[in-house]
Motif scaffolding. Structure first.
Motif, mmCIF file in Angstrom:
data_model
loop_
_atom_site.group_PDB
_atom_site.id
_atom_site.type_symbol
_atom_site.label_atom_id
_atom_site.label_comp_id
_atom_site.label_asym_id
_atom_site.label_seq_id
_atom_site.Cartn_x
_atom_site.Cartn_y
_atom_site.Cartn_z
ATOM 1 N N VAL A 5 -9.997 4.616 -4.603
ATOM 2 C CA VAL A 5 -9.806 5.116 -3.246
ATOM 3 C C VAL A 5 -10.464 4.156 -2.266
ATOM 4 C CG1 VAL A 5 -11.903 6.521 -3.286
ATOM 5 C CG2 VAL A 5 -9.997 7.199 -1.818
ATOM 6 N N GLU A 22 -3.380 7.460 -11.068
ATOM 7 C CA GLU A 22 -3.997 6.153 -10.862
ATOM 8 C C GLU A 22 -4.018 5.300 -12.124
ATOM 9 O OE1 GLU A 22 -7.729 6.212 -8.744
ATOM 10 O OE2 GLU A 22 -7.076 7.922 -7.541
ATOM 11 N N GLN A 73 -9.990 6.075 3.391
ATOM 12 C CA GLN A 73 -9.565 7.382 2.910
ATOM 13 C C GLN A 73 -10.764 8.305 2.716
ATOM 14 O OE1 GLN A 73 -7.540 5.709 -0.447
ATOM 15 N NE2 GLN A 73 -5.510 5.931 0.463
ATOM 16 N N ASP A 79 0.851 -1.188 0.000
ATOM 17 C CA ASP A 79 0.000 0.000 0.000
ATOM 18 C C ASP A 79 0.881 1.230 0.000
ATOM 19 O OD1 ASP A 79 -2.107 2.079 0.755
ATOM 20 O OD2 ASP A 79 -3.287 0.233 0.847
ATOM 21 N N MET A 121 -2.783 9.966 -1.840
ATOM 22 C CA MET A 121 -2.742 8.656 -1.192
ATOM 23 C C MET A 121 -1.454 8.475 -0.399
ATOM 24 S SD MET A 121 -4.371 6.157 -4.095
ATOM 25 C CE MET A 121 -6.074 6.360 -4.636
ATOM 26 N N ASP A 165 -0.204 4.173 1.050
ATOM 27 C CA ASP A 165 -0.705 5.070 2.084
ATOM 28 C C ASP A 165 -0.046 4.742 3.428
ATOM 29 O OD1 ASP A 165 -2.154 6.522 3.970
ATOM 30 O OD2 ASP A 165 -4.032 6.325 2.862
ATOM 31 N N ASN A 169 -2.871 11.191 -8.081
ATOM 32 C CA ASN A 169 -2.224 9.929 -7.732
ATOM 33 C C ASN A 169 -1.764 9.113 -8.933
ATOM 34 O OD1 ASN A 169 -2.710 9.887 -4.685
ATOM 35 N ND2 ASN A 169 -4.770 10.257 -5.463
ATOM 36 N N ARG A 187 -8.616 13.356 -8.216
ATOM 37 C CA ARG A 187 -7.984 12.270 -7.458
ATOM 38 C C ARG A 187 -7.133 11.390 -8.357
ATOM 39 N NH1 ARG A 187 -11.819 8.132 -6.749
ATOM 40 N NH2 ARG A 187 -10.456 6.869 -8.061
ATOM 41 N N ARG A 194 -8.241 13.880 4.920
ATOM 42 C CA ARG A 194 -7.569 13.409 3.709
ATOM 43 C C ARG A 194 -8.077 14.128 2.463
ATOM 44 N NH1 ARG A 194 -4.848 8.639 4.265
ATOM 45 N NH2 ARG A 194 -3.846 9.394 2.350
#
Length: 312
Positions: free
Chosen positions: A102, A214, A106, A51, A126, A53, A212, A208, A112
């Motif tokens: 997510v 993603e 979170q 992870d 994250m 985070d 990140n 988001r 956050r």
């Protein structure tokens, strides 16, 4: 792990991975540890959980103690999982699972800044490091910002929203989730309706994803999983929106030799004759049961795709 943090499609993911004594698995998106715990309970196996985070890593301590010697938790990005495991002497595993997007943990923490359900700093990181969502909305030019919201949020009103954000930040920096959400709602001209998606949802998703990286992580994670899985190993991937699922679907179809081959009427430019690397399991994907839909609303948009490695 509270009921609010129960992972979606838990039974289906564990069944897909075929837990067995002595096997090695990777949970690439550890979160609250739901899939990891279920794997460790299903067989006398080993799990490497990853992870990015720091909060998830800190929260893993009770599980590490409970499953002493069988659980190894690593802080890092799942896109780097092949390197992270190679550094620990692991070159092949029997199963890998990803739960993209997510986590509930979170989303549920106002500090956050992932959700407009709470007033909090516009953060969304994250890893809790690097540029935040506030940095993007306050620094990006209007056109690139609109493109970001359109591409990552699939938001048709992206240009109107970007124009409103730029106008608002000229008055004062946009630093909180509730202020951004209200700017978006006013720009679109709608108010939150309990029976419909909030007008700010797609913009928050877009920011988001950008903060990140993603989608880039998904591409790197899938490639790393292909490299790390042993023949006969299973890959189980849970996606929550079309941008994620399309990437997973296309990757697996390509590696399984199931991509469209063209025809004499519409030939493709080049045929890839490489031997398939994966075999698709439930090619159309697996969705939540009616009972899970009632118990866990987050499962409504979830889709599980499963494939088995068939070649080195």
């Amino acid at each position: 792990m509270s009921p609010l943090h129960k992972p979606v499609l838990l039974r289906e993911v564990i069944e897909a991975l075929l837990p067995a004594d002595g096997a090695i698995f990777v949970d690439g998106t550890f979160g609250a540890g739901g899939y990891t715990r279920a794997l460790l309970d299903a067989a006398n196996c080993t799990v490497f959980a990853i992870d990015r985070d720091p909060d998830a890593i800190k929260g893993a301590a009770p599980l590490i103690a409970q499953y002493a010697g069988r659980l190894h938790v690593i802080q890092g990005r799942f896109g780097d999982l092949a390197r992270l495991l190679a550094e620990r002497g692991v070159e092949a595993v029997n199963g890998i699972t990803f739960d993209f997007g997510v986590s509930s943990m979170q989303l549920d923490q106002a500090a956050r800044g992932f959700s407009f359900r709470f007033s909090g700093p516009l953060d969304m990181r994250m890893e809790q490091a690097g540029p935040s969502a506030a940095d993007l909305v306050n620094a990006m030019a209007e056109r690139p910002l609109a493109d970001l919201i359109f591409t990552f949020g699939e938001e048709r009103q992206a240009r109107r929203i970007a124009r409103a954000i730029v106008a608002a930040r000229d008055l004062a920096p946009i630093e909180t989730t509730d202020r951004l959400a209200e700017i978006v709602r006013r720009a679109i001209g709608g108010k939150p309706n309990p029976n419909q998606i909030d007008p700010a949802t797609r913009t928050f998703q877009a920011l988001r994803i950008a903060v990140n990286d993603e989608l880039g992580e998904i591409d790197r994670g899938l490639a790393a999983a292909e490299q790390l899985l042993a023949p006969g190993g299973r890959l189980a991937v849970v996606s929550f929106h079309s941008l994620e699922d399309r990437r997973v679907k296309q990757f697996l179809r390509d590696r399984a030799g199931a991509a469209p081959k063209g025809s004499r009427h519409l030939p493709v430019a080049r045929q890839d004759e490489a031997k398939p690397v994966f075999r698709l399991i439930a090619a159309g994907g697996i969705t939540a049961s009616e009972s899970e839909l009632r118990e866990n609303p987050r499962s409504r948009s979830a889709r599980l795709r499963v494939a088995e490695k068939v070649a080195a």
